[in-house]
Motif scaffolding. Structure first.
Motif, PDB file in Angstrom:
ATOM      1  N   ALA A  36      39.388  30.904  33.837  1.00 34.82           N
ATOM      2  CA  ALA A  36      40.301  29.920  34.426  1.00 34.82           C
ATOM      3  C   ALA A  36      41.248  30.542  35.448  1.00 34.82           C
ATOM      4  N   VAL A  37      41.230  31.860  35.566  1.00 34.38           N
ATOM      5  CA  VAL A  37      42.130  32.559  36.484  1.00 34.38           C
ATOM      6  C   VAL A  37      41.490  32.643  37.862  1.00 34.38           C
ATOM      7  N   SER A  38      42.266  32.322  38.878  1.00 35.75           N
ATOM      8  CA  SER A  38      41.781  32.381  40.250  1.00 35.75           C
ATOM      9  C   SER A  38      41.837  33.815  40.772  1.00 35.75           C
ATOM     10  N   LEU A  39      40.675  34.366  41.091  1.00 33.31           N
ATOM     11  CA  LEU A  39      40.598  35.718  41.650  1.00 33.31           C
ATOM     12  C   LEU A  39      41.335  35.791  42.983  1.00 33.31           C
ATOM     13  N   LYS A  40      41.171  34.783  43.821  1.00 34.27           N
ATOM     14  CA  LYS A  40      41.839  34.774  45.130  1.00 34.27           C
ATOM     15  C   LYS A  40      43.353  34.724  44.981  1.00 34.27           C
ATOM     16  N   THR A  41      43.836  33.906  44.059  1.00 33.07           N
ATOM     17  CA  THR A  41      45.286  33.799  43.859  1.00 33.07           C
ATOM     18  C   THR A  41      45.875  35.116  43.389  1.00 33.07           C
ATOM     19  N   TYR A  42      45.268  35.726  42.381  1.00 29.65           N
ATOM     20  CA  TYR A  42      45.808  36.978  41.870  1.00 29.65           C
ATOM     21  C   TYR A  42      45.591  38.125  42.855  1.00 29.65           C
ATOM     22  N   GLY A  43      44.512  38.096  43.608  1.00 28.77           N
ATOM     23  CA  GLY A  43      44.317  39.098  44.655  1.00 28.77           C
ATOM     24  C   GLY A  43      45.425  39.023  45.694  1.00 28.77           C
ATOM     25  N   LEU A  44      45.763  37.807  46.095  1.00 25.24           N
ATOM     26  CA  LEU A  44      46.840  37.606  47.067  1.00 25.24           C
ATOM     27  C   LEU A  44      48.192  37.975  46.468  1.00 25.24           C
ATOM     28  N   THR A  45      48.411  37.632  45.203  1.00 26.62           N
ATOM     29  CA  THR A  45      49.673  37.955  44.536  1.00 26.62           C
ATOM     30  C   THR A  45      49.872  39.460  44.447  1.00 26.62           C
TER      31      THR A  45
END
Length: 95
Positions: A36-45
């Protein structure tokens, strides 16, 4: 505004930023599922926190550096678990 009030607000913001990743990290760790975790979101974070740490070092803004380095560690932990548990997500039955 007094310096004390500014420091209290800044400290509260830092604590919120750092601890905001804990519930997600604990959930992933317990369930061994990061689907459920967004790879793109956490990569950007993580990229964002890296840049804030660099900025803090370059400007010698140590509270910014330390707070963002701690948040970077927490967000990186979630990103690592996303990679670590990438194959353990929910299974869809094949027809």
């Amino acid at each position: 505004m007094s310096e004390l009030v500014a420091n209290i607000v800044g400290s509260a913001a830092a604590v919120c930023s750092i601890t905001s990743f804990a519930p997600q990290g604990v959930k992933i760790w317990k369930e061994k599922d990061a689907s459920a975790v967004s790879l793109k979101t956490y990569g950007l974070t993580v990229t964002c926190f890296i840049l804030w740490v660099i900025y803090g070092v370059m400007t010698e803004a140590w509270p910014v550096t330390i707070a963002n380095a701690c948040a970077l560690a927490m967000a990186s932990g979630v990103l690592f678990m996303k990679w670590r548990f990438r194959d353990n997500g929910p299974r869809v039955a094949k027809s």
